[in-house]
Design a protein around this motif. Structure first.
Motif, short mmCIF file in Angstrom:
data_model
loop_
_atom_site.label_atom_id
_atom_site.label_comp_id
_atom_site.label_asym_id
_atom_site.label_seq_id
_atom_site.Cartn_x
_atom_site.Cartn_y
_atom_site.Cartn_z
N ASP A 68 -124.04 -7.06 -24.49
CA ASP A 68 -124.47 -5.75 -24.97
C ASP A 68 -124.63 -5.82 -26.48
O ASP A 68 -123.79 -5.33 -27.24
CB ASP A 68 -123.45 -4.68 -24.57
CG ASP A 68 -123.83 -3.29 -25.06
OD1 ASP A 68 -125.04 -3.07 -25.30
OD2 ASP A 68 -122.93 -2.44 -25.22
N THR B 186 -123.72 0.11 -24.21
CA THR B 186 -122.88 -0.09 -23.02
C THR B 186 -123.65 -0.62 -21.81
O THR B 186 -123.08 -0.75 -20.73
CB THR B 186 -122.09 1.18 -22.61
OG1 THR B 186 -122.97 2.15 -22.07
CG2 THR B 186 -121.34 1.75 -23.81
N ASP B 187 -124.93 -0.91 -21.94
CA ASP B 187 -125.71 -1.57 -20.89
C ASP B 187 -125.95 -3.01 -21.31
O ASP B 187 -126.28 -3.29 -22.46
CB ASP B 187 -127.05 -0.86 -20.67
CG ASP B 187 -126.88 0.47 -19.98
OD1 ASP B 187 -126.10 0.55 -19.03
OD2 ASP B 187 -127.52 1.44 -20.40
N LYS C 286 -125.25 -1.32 -11.21
CA LYS C 286 -124.38 -0.22 -11.66
C LYS C 286 -123.81 0.60 -10.51
O LYS C 286 -123.71 1.82 -10.59
CB LYS C 286 -125.15 0.68 -12.63
CG LYS C 286 -125.68 -0.04 -13.86
CD LYS C 286 -126.47 0.87 -14.77
CE LYS C 286 -127.06 0.09 -15.92
NZ LYS C 286 -127.90 0.94 -16.81
N ASN D 215 -115.29 10.03 -19.30
CA ASN D 215 -115.77 8.66 -19.14
C ASN D 215 -117.30 8.70 -19.01
O ASN D 215 -117.78 9.18 -17.98
CB ASN D 215 -115.15 8.00 -17.92
CG ASN D 215 -115.40 6.51 -17.85
OD1 ASN D 215 -115.85 5.92 -18.82
ND2 ASN D 215 -115.12 5.91 -16.70
N PRO D 216 -118.05 8.27 -20.03
CA PRO D 216 -117.65 7.55 -21.24
C PRO D 216 -116.74 8.38 -22.17
O PRO D 216 -116.72 9.59 -22.11
CB PRO D 216 -118.99 7.24 -21.93
CG PRO D 216 -120.01 7.34 -20.86
CD PRO D 216 -119.51 8.40 -19.93
N SER E 114 -117.01 -0.29 -29.35
CA SER E 114 -117.75 0.21 -28.19
C SER E 114 -117.88 -0.89 -27.15
O SER E 114 -117.96 -2.07 -27.48
CB SER E 114 -119.14 0.69 -28.61
OG SER E 114 -119.05 1.77 -29.51
N ILE F 69 -117.19 -1.96 -22.61
CA ILE F 69 -116.59 -1.69 -21.32
C ILE F 69 -115.17 -2.25 -21.29
O ILE F 69 -114.93 -3.39 -21.71
CB ILE F 69 -117.43 -2.28 -20.18
CG1 ILE F 69 -118.80 -1.60 -20.13
CG2 ILE F 69 -116.74 -2.14 -18.83
CD1 ILE F 69 -119.75 -2.18 -19.11
N LYS G 192 -112.55 1.32 -14.57
CA LYS G 192 -113.49 0.86 -15.58
C LYS G 192 -113.88 2.05 -16.45
O LYS G 192 -114.29 3.10 -15.93
CB LYS G 192 -114.73 0.25 -14.93
CG LYS G 192 -115.74 -0.31 -15.94
CD LYS G 192 -117.01 -0.76 -15.21
CE LYS G 192 -116.77 -1.96 -14.35
NZ LYS G 192 -118.04 -2.47 -13.74
N ILE H 260 -115.97 3.34 -20.21
CA ILE H 260 -116.96 2.98 -21.23
C ILE H 260 -116.57 3.65 -22.53
O ILE H 260 -116.40 4.87 -22.59
CB ILE H 260 -118.38 3.42 -20.79
CG1 ILE H 260 -118.79 2.69 -19.51
CG2 ILE H 260 -119.38 3.15 -21.91
CD1 ILE H 260 -120.08 3.20 -18.92
N ASN I 116 -117.67 4.71 -26.15
CA ASN I 116 -118.86 4.94 -26.99
C ASN I 116 -118.54 4.69 -28.45
O ASN I 116 -117.38 4.77 -28.88
CB ASN I 116 -119.37 6.36 -26.82
CG ASN I 116 -120.11 6.53 -25.49
OD1 ASN I 116 -120.60 5.57 -24.91
ND2 ASN I 116 -120.16 7.75 -24.99
#
Length: 455
Positions: free
Chosen positions: A112, A117-118, A348, A389-390, A433, A435, A451, A453, A455
């Protein structure tokens, strides 16, 4: 679901649950063949996934949750916890802009770099007198393809052709991801990130004061192999073994590696056989394919197979592996030819998938299917909720259970020190930032992993 169908499947579910419960109470579960145990658990899991959104809160509290708690399915560390290796669907060749991806001797990895976050796909490959790594961007789950590739690096090589096997890590501990690239000559080239995702060659990576060389076509991977909180280097050696180079610098410092030692499974050096006259060229990767909270070892090889080595040590400990088993897709051994491997949740859906590069240049997607009756399924019925979440600064754990402690791990399996407030709040405002995985313990030492995320 139609009412009668729901009633029938619920009866099947309760009957199967009772059967497993009786077997375990009578001590007969352990007498069953491993395949029989797995088939029963898979059937129970399939029924549960169909029914779980149709249970009332009263049903959940009255018999579903108590049964699973009694059976030990709520404890990832329990030997009867039903944590089994995930399965994979038949492979689908990935596309870029409407055409199959083609990159000679494709070596996939994900990172990433843009901080959204992708994960983007980065492909190493053969190049004409060049070390080439291309950026294919993020996966579009709607079109099921990547965008057009652009060069991340295209570095002049001293040979008439070269090869690249990339992996990302913060080598110099400056807060951004650098690029380590295994090359044809057997070394690993370091390209430092200037902070804006522009990469410049720095040096060959060394261990014990000398440049690393594993023969040819080095295939590096990064993970906290020894459980000491920093990231180590694991390299596939073309003759068939894997070498572990311990990072002796400690977390937060620029990486410094000790001399390599062979990686073992079940007390014996891992060694892949040559494929005909061609060497084995093992390609290591790490991922949690059995969903037990720690990273396992997954290795592609020249023969085209992909082998899974279960890590039995648990998260935060030095890795210990069982003997390898070949991974299958749709019930058949994965066999692609010069397999290189990446593990990522590409679609995802919450389950890690397998991405396999091939010597022909194709990249194949094997969708992961969870085989586990994990607490992340069960506590969806309002037993445990992590929000927001995020998250930007502070997340809260909402549950009817009493929490004893919380552990946090980054995507590489490195544990991060955190504090749990009396209000079940966790402050992660100082983290980068990305995961993370949150492991939550109750007073009975049952655990679940979430899990999140950042930001």
């Amino acid at each position: 679901m139609k009412k009668q169908l729901f009633i029938r499947k619920k009866r099947q579910f309760r009957a199967l649950l009772k059967q497993i419960e009786t077997l375990k109470q009578e001590g007969a579960w352990g007498d069953l063949a491993s395949k029989t145990q797995t088939n029963l658990l898979h059937k129970l899991n399939r029924l549960y996934k169909v029914l779980k959104s149709h249970f009332t809160f009263s049903e959940w509290r009255r018999w579903v949750y108590p049964s699973f708690a009694m059976l030990g399915f709520l404890s990832m560390s329990n030997s009867l916890s039903a944590q089994t290796l995930n399965t994979f669907e038949a492979g689908v060749v990935l596309q870029s802009n409407g055409s199959d991806i083609y990159a000679g001797a494709a070596n996939p990895t994900f990172a990433d770099l843009d901080g959204d976050t992708d994960y983007e796909l980065y492909l190493g490959q053969f190049g004409d007198a060049a070390i080439v790594v291309e950026n294919y961007g993020e996966f579009d789950v709607n079109t099921m393809e990547f965008g057009a590739p652009t060069d991340l690096i295209n570095a002049t090589s001293s040979g008439w052709y070269d090869y690249s096997s990339p992996v990302f890590a913060d080598f110099d501990a400056d807060g951004d991801l650098d690029l380590l690239v295994g090359v044809y000559g057997g070394g690993i080239d370091l390209f430092l990130n200037d902070g804006n995702n522009a990469f410049t060659f720095d040096s060959a990576v060394s261990a014990d004061g000398s440049a690393i060389s594993v023969g040819n076509e080095a295939k590096p991977a990064i993970a906290d192999f020894d459980g000491d909180g920093d990231l180590d280097l694991i390299v596939g050696v073309h003759t068939g073994t894997l070498s572990f180079f311990e990072n002796t610098a400690g977390a937060g410092n620029a990486m410094v590696f000790a001399a390599g030692v062979n990686v073992q499974a079940n007390g014996v050096d891992i060694a892949f056989e040559p494929s005909g006259p061609v060497q084995a060229y093992p390609s290591p990767e790490f991922g949690d394919l059995d969903e037990d909270g720690d990273l396992d070892l997954i290795v592609g090889e020249n023969a085209g197979f992909v082998t899974f080595f279960e890590n039995t040590a648990g998260a935060g400990n030095a890795m210990v592996f069982n003997s390898g088993v070949k991974l299958q897709a749709a019930g058949v051994d994965i066999e692609t030819g010069l397999a290189t491997v990446a593990v990522v949740d590409l679609d995802k859906d919450g389950v890690d998938d397998l991405i396999v590069g091939q010597g022909t240049g194709a990249v194949t997607f094997y969708k992961g299917v969870s085989s586990n009756l994990s607490v992340s399924d069960f506590d969806s019925q309002a037993l445990l909720h992590v929000f927001p979440n995020p998250v930007k600064d502070v997340f809260t754990i909402e549950t009817s259970l009493e929490i004893s402690k919380v552990a946090l791990f980054d995507i590489a399996g490195k544990q991060i020190d955190i504090q749990l407030a009396n209000t079940n709040e966790v402050d992660i405002s100082n983290l980068a930032s990305g995961i993370y995985h949150v492991k939550i313990y109750d007073n009975n030492n049952r655990t679940t992993t979430r899990k999140i995320i950042k930001n």
